[in-house]
Design a protein around this motif. Structure first.
Motif, PDB file in Angstrom:
ATOM      1  N   MET A  84      24.785  35.559 -20.193  1.00  0.00           N
ATOM      2  CA  MET A  84      24.213  36.460 -19.206  1.00  0.00           C
ATOM      3  C   MET A  84      24.173  35.751 -17.857  1.00  0.00           C
ATOM      4  O   MET A  84      23.917  34.548 -17.799  1.00  0.00           O
ATOM      5  CB  MET A  84      22.795  36.871 -19.620  1.00  0.00           C
ATOM      6  N   ARG A  85      24.412  36.500 -16.803  1.00  0.00           N
ATOM      7  CA  ARG A  85      24.425  35.926 -15.459  1.00  0.00           C
ATOM      8  C   ARG A  85      23.749  36.871 -14.483  1.00  0.00           C
ATOM      9  O   ARG A  85      23.730  38.089 -14.705  1.00  0.00           O
ATOM     10  CB  ARG A  85      25.872  35.682 -14.999  1.00  0.00           C
ATOM     11  N   LEU A  86      23.256  36.292 -13.408  1.00  0.00           N
ATOM     12  CA  LEU A  86      22.683  37.087 -12.329  1.00  0.00           C
ATOM     13  C   LEU A  86      23.393  36.675 -11.061  1.00  0.00           C
ATOM     14  O   LEU A  86      23.583  35.474 -10.814  1.00  0.00           O
ATOM     15  CB  LEU A  86      21.172  36.824 -12.231  1.00  0.00           C
ATOM     16  N   GLN A  87      23.786  37.653 -10.284  1.00  0.00           N
ATOM     17  CA  GLN A  87      24.703  37.402  -9.181  1.00  0.00           C
ATOM     18  C   GLN A  87      24.257  38.141  -7.940  1.00  0.00           C
ATOM     19  O   GLN A  87      23.902  39.314  -8.015  1.00  0.00           O
ATOM     20  CB  GLN A  87      26.064  37.896  -9.675  1.00  0.00           C
ATOM     21  N   ARG A  88      24.262  37.433  -6.833  1.00  0.00           N
ATOM     22  CA  ARG A  88      23.937  38.082  -5.563  1.00  0.00           C
ATOM     23  C   ARG A  88      25.190  38.158  -4.710  1.00  0.00           C
ATOM     24  O   ARG A  88      25.816  37.136  -4.409  1.00  0.00           O
ATOM     25  CB  ARG A  88      22.845  37.305  -4.832  1.00  0.00           C
ATOM     26  N   LEU A  89      25.574  39.394  -4.370  1.00  0.00           N
ATOM     27  CA  LEU A  89      26.691  39.580  -3.436  1.00  0.00           C
ATOM     28  C   LEU A  89      26.044  39.845  -2.085  1.00  0.00           C
ATOM     29  O   LEU A  89      25.438  40.908  -1.873  1.00  0.00           O
ATOM     30  CB  LEU A  89      27.553  40.781  -3.839  1.00  0.00           C
ATOM     31  N   ARG A  90      26.122  38.847  -1.219  1.00  0.00           N
ATOM     32  CA  ARG A  90      25.450  39.001   0.075  1.00  0.00           C
ATOM     33  C   ARG A  90      26.200  40.016   0.937  1.00  0.00           C
ATOM     34  O   ARG A  90      27.409  40.237   0.765  1.00  0.00           O
ATOM     35  CB  ARG A  90      25.352  37.645   0.759  1.00  0.00           C
ATOM     36  N   ILE A 150      26.064  32.973  -7.907  1.00  0.00           N
ATOM     37  CA  ILE A 150      25.955  33.383  -9.309  1.00  0.00           C
ATOM     38  C   ILE A 150      25.318  32.284 -10.137  1.00  0.00           C
ATOM     39  O   ILE A 150      25.622  31.110  -9.959  1.00  0.00           O
ATOM     40  CB  ILE A 150      27.339  33.819  -9.866  1.00  0.00           C
ATOM     41  N   GLN A 151      24.382  32.693 -10.991  1.00  0.00           N
ATOM     42  CA  GLN A 151      23.684  31.765 -11.874  1.00  0.00           C
ATOM     43  C   GLN A 151      23.797  32.282 -13.298  1.00  0.00           C
ATOM     44  O   GLN A 151      23.752  33.497 -13.541  1.00  0.00           O
ATOM     45  CB  GLN A 151      22.197  31.673 -11.496  1.00  0.00           C
ATOM     46  N   GLU A 152      23.900  31.345 -14.211  1.00  0.00           N
ATOM     47  CA  GLU A 152      24.005  31.674 -15.626  1.00  0.00           C
ATOM     48  C   GLU A 152      22.681  31.340 -16.295  1.00  0.00           C
ATOM     49  O   GLU A 152      22.104  30.284 -16.029  1.00  0.00           O
ATOM     50  CB  GLU A 152      25.128  30.812 -16.210  1.00  0.00           C
ATOM     51  N   TYR A 153      22.193  32.205 -17.146  1.00  0.00           N
ATOM     52  CA  TYR A 153      20.997  31.913 -17.942  1.00  0.00           C
ATOM     53  C   TYR A 153      21.434  30.910 -19.013  1.00  0.00           C
ATOM     54  O   TYR A 153      22.335  31.194 -19.799  1.00  0.00           O
ATOM     55  CB  TYR A 153      20.473  33.181 -18.598  1.00  0.00           C
ATOM     56  N   ARG A 154      20.801  29.739 -18.999  1.00  0.00           N
ATOM     57  CA  ARG A 154      21.252  28.657 -19.871  1.00  0.00           C
ATOM     58  C   ARG A 154      20.248  28.310 -20.958  1.00  0.00           C
ATOM     59  O   ARG A 154      19.042  28.435 -20.767  1.00  0.00           O
ATOM     60  CB  ARG A 154      21.496  27.399 -19.022  1.00  0.00           C
ATOM     61  N   ASN A 155      20.768  27.801 -22.052  1.00  0.00           N
ATOM     62  CA  ASN A 155      19.966  27.236 -23.137  1.00  0.00           C
ATOM     63  C   ASN A 155      19.450  25.874 -22.664  1.00  0.00           C
ATOM     64  O   ASN A 155      20.258  24.987 -22.368  1.00  0.00           O
ATOM     65  CB  ASN A 155      20.877  27.114 -24.361  1.00  0.00           C
ATOM     66  N   PRO A 156      18.127  25.702 -22.557  1.00  0.00           N
ATOM     67  CA  PRO A 156      17.608  24.469 -21.946  1.00  0.00           C
ATOM     68  C   PRO A 156      17.854  23.217 -22.786  1.00  0.00           C
ATOM     69  O   PRO A 156      17.752  22.113 -22.252  1.00  0.00           O
ATOM     70  CB  PRO A 156      16.103  24.741 -21.813  1.00  0.00           C
ATOM     71  N   VAL A 157      18.136  23.360 -24.076  1.00  0.00           N
ATOM     72  CA  VAL A 157      18.346  22.137 -24.859  1.00  0.00           C
ATOM     73  C   VAL A 157      19.818  21.772 -25.040  1.00  0.00           C
ATOM     74  O   VAL A 157      20.143  20.611 -25.212  1.00  0.00           O
ATOM     75  CB  VAL A 157      17.615  22.153 -26.225  1.00  0.00           C
ATOM     76  N   THR A 158      20.710  22.736 -24.975  1.00  0.00           N
ATOM     77  CA  THR A 158      22.139  22.390 -25.107  1.00  0.00           C
ATOM     78  C   THR A 158      22.860  22.419 -23.766  1.00  0.00           C
ATOM     79  O   THR A 158      23.943  21.856 -23.640  1.00  0.00           O
ATOM     80  CB  THR A 158      22.892  23.380 -26.028  1.00  0.00           C
ATOM     81  N   ASP A 194      18.330  31.751  -4.766  1.00  0.00           N
ATOM     82  CA  ASP A 194      17.992  31.315  -3.398  1.00  0.00           C
ATOM     83  C   ASP A 194      18.378  29.855  -3.198  1.00  0.00           C
ATOM     84  O   ASP A 194      18.894  29.472  -2.153  1.00  0.00           O
ATOM     85  CB  ASP A 194      16.479  31.420  -3.143  1.00  0.00           C
ATOM     86  N   ARG A 195      18.105  29.060  -4.236  1.00  0.00           N
ATOM     87  CA  ARG A 195      18.275  27.614  -4.073  1.00  0.00           C
ATOM     88  C   ARG A 195      19.737  27.187  -3.988  1.00  0.00           C
ATOM     89  O   ARG A 195      20.047  26.147  -3.429  1.00  0.00           O
ATOM     90  CB  ARG A 195      17.567  26.877  -5.207  1.00  0.00           C
ATOM     91  N   ILE A 196      20.659  27.949  -4.589  1.00  0.00           N
ATOM     92  CA  ILE A 196      22.069  27.540  -4.512  1.00  0.00           C
ATOM     93  C   ILE A 196      22.778  28.087  -3.269  1.00  0.00           C
ATOM     94  O   ILE A 196      23.919  27.727  -2.995  1.00  0.00           O
ATOM     95  CB  ILE A 196      22.885  27.916  -5.776  1.00  0.00           C
ATOM     96  N   ALA A 197      22.075  28.933  -2.514  1.00  0.00           N
ATOM     97  CA  ALA A 197      22.740  29.599  -1.379  1.00  0.00           C
ATOM     98  C   ALA A 197      23.346  28.605  -0.390  1.00  0.00           C
ATOM     99  O   ALA A 197      24.457  28.820   0.104  1.00  0.00           O
ATOM    100  CB  ALA A 197      21.765  30.539  -0.671  1.00  0.00           C
ATOM    101  N   VAL A 198      22.661  27.505  -0.130  1.00  0.00           N
ATOM    102  CA  VAL A 198      23.172  26.541   0.866  1.00  0.00           C
ATOM    103  C   VAL A 198      24.403  25.783   0.345  1.00  0.00           C
ATOM    104  O   VAL A 198      25.079  25.103   1.102  1.00  0.00           O
ATOM    105  CB  VAL A 198      22.110  25.497   1.288  1.00  0.00           C
ATOM    106  N   LEU A 199      24.664  25.879  -0.945  1.00  0.00           N
ATOM    107  CA  LEU A 199      25.800  25.139  -1.515  1.00  0.00           C
ATOM    108  C   LEU A 199      27.128  25.845  -1.281  1.00  0.00           C
ATOM    109  O   LEU A 199      28.178  25.324  -1.620  1.00  0.00           O
ATOM    110  CB  LEU A 199      25.591  24.920  -3.021  1.00  0.00           C
ATOM    111  N   GLY A 200      27.054  27.070  -0.759  1.00  0.00           N
ATOM    112  CA  GLY A 200      28.296  27.782  -0.486  1.00  0.00           C
ATOM    113  C   GLY A 200      28.504  28.901  -1.476  1.00  0.00           C
ATOM    114  O   GLY A 200      27.693  29.111  -2.376  1.00  0.00           O
TER     115      GLY A 200
END
Ligand code: GTQ
Ligand code: FE2
Length: 359
Positions: free
Chosen positions: A263-269, A245-253, A231-237
């Protein structure tokens, strides 16, 4: 080379064959397949598994198969017909069925694994002493050599997707497997410790000192967090190939969530039409919600919630959602392996893949 010389050479190569074999040596023979191809030529097939087919099979697994002696696993493997085993040439995807009251016994292995909960919730998994209640849409990691066991106390079966980098592990001859001394691990006093320490985005206790370790200390990515990040990246285009699309990231690296898998999660509007892309490495999509179309090398695959689709190395593919509601796709790929080895390449086009055939 004239035809005569090349025939002489072919004979010379054939004549040497037996002699060389005595010393465990070979020369290239004219009928050997070429070592190099101009572009990746994969034996894997583009496979589309439909939920409408999988669901009754899963029901049969649940009613006809035992979990396996000693609390092993009851899984439906997504088997690519172009491979001796595996879903793509690097990873195995299976759907695990666990029934109320069952325990999948504790063990550990070198293969990296993760679970993405497809249907239902309320089962627990314990990973190195941390116990989580898994719910639909959650991603739970079992990195290499972490102890893990699962248990279910609900009243409806739960199904989740298991992905393991088994083919990479086998190719590298690095399999270790150990059953735990007891059926289940002891659970830590604070069962969701890693989520509390590493799951707060930008904030961490100062006592957590960066160590340079590359293993991911965070074991769970809850569904709500992943959806909110989309939801939060939607306004960025929109990404031209992938929309949101967002990637599940390692919080320390800051790198991908697993050492070998991303792994990724993607919304095709609704109304999105993506451009074509191709890359080395393979992918598997799982349709969480909605419906749409992916065109792979001219073939159209119309998917809907619960379906799976593989993408082969270097295959042109583009996504579209021409329906009236958003679609949500989960993906796993092996890009981290390709990138670490320096084999990752990609190309992007200006247009979608044109359809020459319907599936
Ligand atoms: O849940 O530990 O689908 O070890 C394959 C191997 C699941 C598991 C699989 C496993 C597991
Ligand atoms: Fe396992």
């Amino acid at each position: 080379m004239s035809e005569e010389t090349s025939m002489q050479d072919a004979r010379a190569r054939q004549n040497l064959k037996a002699e060389l074999a005595k010393f465990n040596c070979k020369v290239h023979q004219p009928d050997d397949p070429p070592v190099f191809t101009r572009e990746p030529k994969s034996s894997t097939q583009t496979v589309h598994w439909r939920w409408a087919d999988l669901q009754p099979l899963l029901q049969r697994l649940g009613s006809e198969l035992d979990i396996g002696s000693g609390g092993q696993r009851r899984t439906l493997r997504l088997a690519n017909p172009g491979l001796p085993y595996g879903t793509t040439h690097t990873f195995w995807a299976s759907i695990q069925v666990i029934l109320p009251g069952e325990i999948a016994a504790a063990h550990r292995h070198t293969a990296n694994a993760f679970r993405f909960i497809m249907k239902g919730g309320g089962a627990t998994t314990t990973v190195d002493g941390e116990r989580y209640v898994m719910n639909e849409g959650d991603l739970v990691l079992t990195p290499s050599m972490c102890w893990h066991d699962h248990e279910y106390h609900g009243d409806q079966p739960i199904v989740w997707l298991d992905i393991l980098d088994v083919a990479v592990m086998q190719m590298l001859h690095a399999s270790f497997f150990e059953p735990h001394a007891s059926e289940q691990q002891a659970v830590l006093p604070v069962p969701d410790r890693s989520e509390r320490l590493f799951g707060n985005a930008l904030m961490m206790p100062p006592a957590v000192v960066p160590t340079g370790a590359t293993a991911n200390p965070l074991l769970v990515y809850p569904r709500a967090l992943a959806l909110e990040s989309l939801d939060r990246i939607a306004v960025l285009g929109s990404d031209p190939a992938d929309d949101l699309i967002q990637e599940y990231r390692n919080p320390v690296t800051g790198g991908p969530a697993m050492q070998t898998m991303d792994m990724r999660l993607q919304r095709l509007r609704a109304g999105f039409q993506g451009v074509a892309r191709r890359h080395t490495g393979s992918k598997l999509y799982y349709v969480v919600e909605g419906a749409g179309r992916t065109v792979v090398e001219g073939v159209a695959y119309d998917w809907r919630a619960g379906d799976f689709l593989t993408i082969n190395p270097w295959a042109w593919h583009s996504h579209a959602n021409l329906g009236g509601s958003d679609a949500l796709l989960f993906q796993v790929n092996d890009f981290p392996v390709m990138q670490k080895l320096g084999y990752y390449r990609e190309e992007i086009a200006d247009e979608p893949v044109s359809v020459s055939k319907s599936n």
